[in-house]
Design a protein around this motif. Sequence first.
Motif, mmCIF file in Angstrom:
data_model
loop_
_atom_site.group_PDB
_atom_site.id
_atom_site.type_symbol
_atom_site.label_atom_id
_atom_site.label_comp_id
_atom_site.label_asym_id
_atom_site.label_seq_id
_atom_site.Cartn_x
_atom_site.Cartn_y
_atom_site.Cartn_z
ATOM 1 N N GLN A 193 42.133 2.428 0.320
ATOM 2 C CA GLN A 193 42.867 1.725 1.370
ATOM 3 C C GLN A 193 42.511 2.272 2.738
ATOM 4 O O GLN A 193 42.321 1.533 3.697
ATOM 5 C CB GLN A 193 44.380 1.869 1.157
ATOM 6 C CG GLN A 193 44.913 1.012 0.034
ATOM 7 C CD GLN A 193 46.407 1.167 -0.127
ATOM 8 O OE1 GLN A 193 46.973 2.231 0.103
ATOM 9 N NE2 GLN A 193 47.069 0.096 -0.533
ATOM 10 N N GLN A 194 42.422 3.602 2.804
ATOM 11 C CA GLN A 194 42.136 4.239 4.096
ATOM 12 C C GLN A 194 40.707 3.972 4.561
ATOM 13 O O GLN A 194 40.367 4.222 5.698
ATOM 14 C CB GLN A 194 42.407 5.742 3.993
ATOM 15 C CG GLN A 194 43.900 6.039 3.931
ATOM 16 C CD GLN A 194 44.222 7.421 3.417
ATOM 17 O OE1 GLN A 194 43.387 8.095 2.829
ATOM 18 N NE2 GLN A 194 45.448 7.857 3.626
ATOM 19 N N LEU A 195 39.881 3.448 3.642
ATOM 20 C CA LEU A 195 38.534 3.042 4.034
ATOM 21 C C LEU A 195 38.436 1.523 4.170
ATOM 22 O O LEU A 195 37.347 0.958 4.208
ATOM 23 C CB LEU A 195 37.511 3.551 3.021
ATOM 24 C CG LEU A 195 37.211 5.050 3.142
ATOM 25 C CD1 LEU A 195 36.522 5.571 1.901
ATOM 26 C CD2 LEU A 195 36.354 5.327 4.367
ATOM 27 N N GLY A 196 39.592 0.852 4.218
ATOM 28 C CA GLY A 196 39.586 -0.561 4.564
ATOM 29 C C GLY A 196 39.665 -1.534 3.398
ATOM 30 O O GLY A 196 39.494 -2.736 3.584
ATOM 31 N N GLN B 19 32.641 7.847 9.300
ATOM 32 C CA GLN B 19 33.459 6.645 9.502
ATOM 33 C C GLN B 19 33.547 6.276 10.987
ATOM 34 O O GLN B 19 33.830 5.135 11.325
ATOM 35 C CB GLN B 19 34.856 6.897 8.920
ATOM 36 C CG GLN B 19 35.634 5.643 8.578
ATOM 37 C CD GLN B 19 36.906 5.975 7.810
ATOM 38 O OE1 GLN B 19 36.964 6.977 7.070
ATOM 39 N NE2 GLN B 19 37.932 5.163 7.973
ATOM 40 N N ALA C 78 40.824 0.966 9.380
ATOM 41 C CA ALA C 78 39.874 1.995 8.958
ATOM 42 C C ALA C 78 38.793 2.225 10.008
ATOM 43 O O ALA C 78 38.157 3.272 10.025
ATOM 44 C CB ALA C 78 39.233 1.609 7.623
ATOM 45 N N ARG D 5 43.394 -3.891 7.057
ATOM 46 C CA ARG D 5 42.989 -2.568 6.567
ATOM 47 C C ARG D 5 41.618 -2.176 7.106
ATOM 48 O O ARG D 5 41.367 -1.019 7.424
ATOM 49 C CB ARG D 5 42.937 -2.557 5.041
ATOM 50 C CG ARG D 5 44.285 -2.603 4.417
ATOM 51 C CD ARG D 5 44.418 -1.622 3.259
ATOM 52 N NE ARG D 5 45.772 -1.684 2.766
ATOM 53 C CZ ARG D 5 46.756 -0.920 3.223
ATOM 54 N NH1 ARG D 5 46.514 0.006 4.136
ATOM 55 N NH2 ARG D 5 47.967 -1.063 2.764
ATOM 56 N N ARG D 6 40.755 -3.161 7.163
ATOM 57 C CA ARG D 6 39.402 -2.900 7.636
ATOM 58 C C ARG D 6 39.419 -2.449 9.101
ATOM 59 O O ARG D 6 38.805 -1.451 9.463
ATOM 60 C CB ARG D 6 38.608 -4.190 7.467
ATOM 61 C CG ARG D 6 37.146 -4.111 7.708
ATOM 62 C CD ARG D 6 36.549 -5.496 7.461
ATOM 63 N NE ARG D 6 35.491 -5.759 8.398
ATOM 64 C CZ ARG D 6 34.235 -5.379 8.197
ATOM 65 N NH1 ARG D 6 33.921 -4.748 7.102
ATOM 66 N NH2 ARG D 6 33.309 -5.642 9.082
ATOM 67 N N SER E 132 42.736 6.457 -0.960
ATOM 68 C CA SER E 132 41.505 6.734 -0.247
ATOM 69 C C SER E 132 40.754 5.427 0.031
ATOM 70 O O SER E 132 40.210 5.223 1.121
ATOM 71 C CB SER E 132 40.676 7.686 -1.090
ATOM 72 O OG SER E 132 39.459 7.933 -0.501
#
Lengths: 272, 355
Positions: free
Chosen positions: B246-249, A158, A78, A74-75, B244
């Motif tokens: 999850q979408q940031l990791g 980001q 992102a 996930r990291r 949100s």
Amino acid sequence: MTQPALSFRDVAVRAGEREILRGVDLDVPVGKIVTLAGANGAGKTTLLRAASRVIATERGAIRVAGEDVARLSRRRLAQQIAVVPQDAAISFPFRVEEVVLMGRSPHLGVFGFEAAADVEKAALAMETVGITHLADRSLLELSGGERQLVLVARAIAQAARVLLLDEPTAHLDLRHRVAVLSVVKGFVARGGSALVVSHDLTLAARQSHSVALLAAGRILASGAPADVLTPDTLREVFGVEADVLHDADGAPVVVPRSIAQPPRGDRAGNAG
Amino acid sequence: MYVRGLGGRGHLGHRPVRITLGRVAGVLALLAGFLACSVFAGLVVGPSTLAPGRVLDVLVGNDVDGPAADIVLRIRLPRVVLAVLVGAALSVSGVLFQALLRNPLADPYVLGVSGGAALGGIAMLSVGSAVGLGYEAVPPAAFAGSVATTLLLFGVAGVRGRVSATHLLLTGVVFNAFASAAIVFLASTAGLTESASIFLWLIGNLSATRIDIAGWVAAFLLLGLLCAAPMARSLNLLTLGEESAQQLGVEVERHKRLLLVATSLMVGAAVSAAGLIGFVGLIIPHLLRVVFGPDHRLLIPAAVLGGAAFLVVCDTVARTLLDGRELPVGAITALVGGPLFLWLLRRHHVRSFAP
């Protein structure tokens, strides 16, 4: 070199019995803005959610810079893909600056505090979006439009390769619509890529490099705005009779006139 | 208008100080000072009044076997230490529940999780002796009760993957009533020798705590904090929505499982030590958020110190308010917390109660 920043190949997504996406093929090239349009419930948001892997795909592959999103942590994902959601849940009084700084999260360690460089990037993102004056305000106090701008700034901070925006201009006035789209333009000019879900076809036609129309879980047409946005495709996708005029630059201007007779907006009708 | 500085206090949103390591250290030093003062006050105040100087003598070791040393070290200190542990556990678990559920009204007591833990503990007391388990088996049973209740809450209140605040609070209220009834029922049928102290389980207090479980309580609190601490920054992201985050990791599912373990450990610890003390997890996080902002990197350690200090003060009041008789500390926290909860409910009604 010609590898797209983001690509969908035969992507299918199912929610229970219902097939939401049934084999989507779509490329977002490096340095381009692609607008995704379609009727309500056509699966536009689902496509963005699949790309950011918050929902699972049934089949097909989604690649960011050639890497399968399913194989990234996930990291790492992102770091590659930033999402601007339609809205955020707000329960606690985080300040705007703090929310924008959250965009730096995929670049920080577990116990990390933001470094000066992160703070600078967040400040730059707020300036780019034009919300520097809101930095100290609580998210709880902002209007829907202002919140949307904060989420755009967070995604810019980001610093990902690809930007996914889900109706980023829905709550915005004309000036801020243009402002957000010019932020996205600046982002792709610096080598990024963007996939934008939008209902504003005229603005999309003017601001994006290509338009993809999603209907019944498939891409019905995609290409240059002038080629894709025609009275026939609009009738097919949205079930409306519309005039397509052209502005001085030749970009299409969509003016809806009436509901198509017979209505063909239902999914079964245009599935084939 | 706002005040720049450590406190950065004022109305919501006027808190222009970003979280840095230095600011966290400053705030924690301040709160540690509060805690030290409240602990000292807890040692000084009591039925037999001791001069602060004499208490200080005992603490620095000048007086080791006088009557003052007896009172301070053998009577008051264990009680104060217990208040520190329980207050910290309740306050941090409040913070964690609030982040997990994205709702400032969440609290282990209000949600019925404390009730579930107490039920687990009482069930162990009632049937444990039959299989050779003594009082030391209560904390693990309370932990199990807490896990089960949290899972039940999510199961009942979750609507298509989202947890509705209204359903959650209603489920908590109903489960609390059920747990209280079941506790009374179990205690009566088992004819527990401590059946008078069942009342003390239902309204939390620190006067009847068995000191032989203090080790468990401390261990559970530490373990819970160890689970929670590395999640602090992710919790900030989680409050803006799971997708949100999850979408940031953030690995949201893994975090939720860890949060379940952390909160259950701490609630299990607090409840087996002191029964059902309500509202600490509501009052302290709320106050800290108003003054220092909602960043969990500061909020979690601040809740440890703030919750500890608050319960020490409340327990000191409970010991001394009525001359010669003790009030259960749960009565004090509920008297403060009940009105605050209603005020919060009203304030957050519009925003947080959308399903």
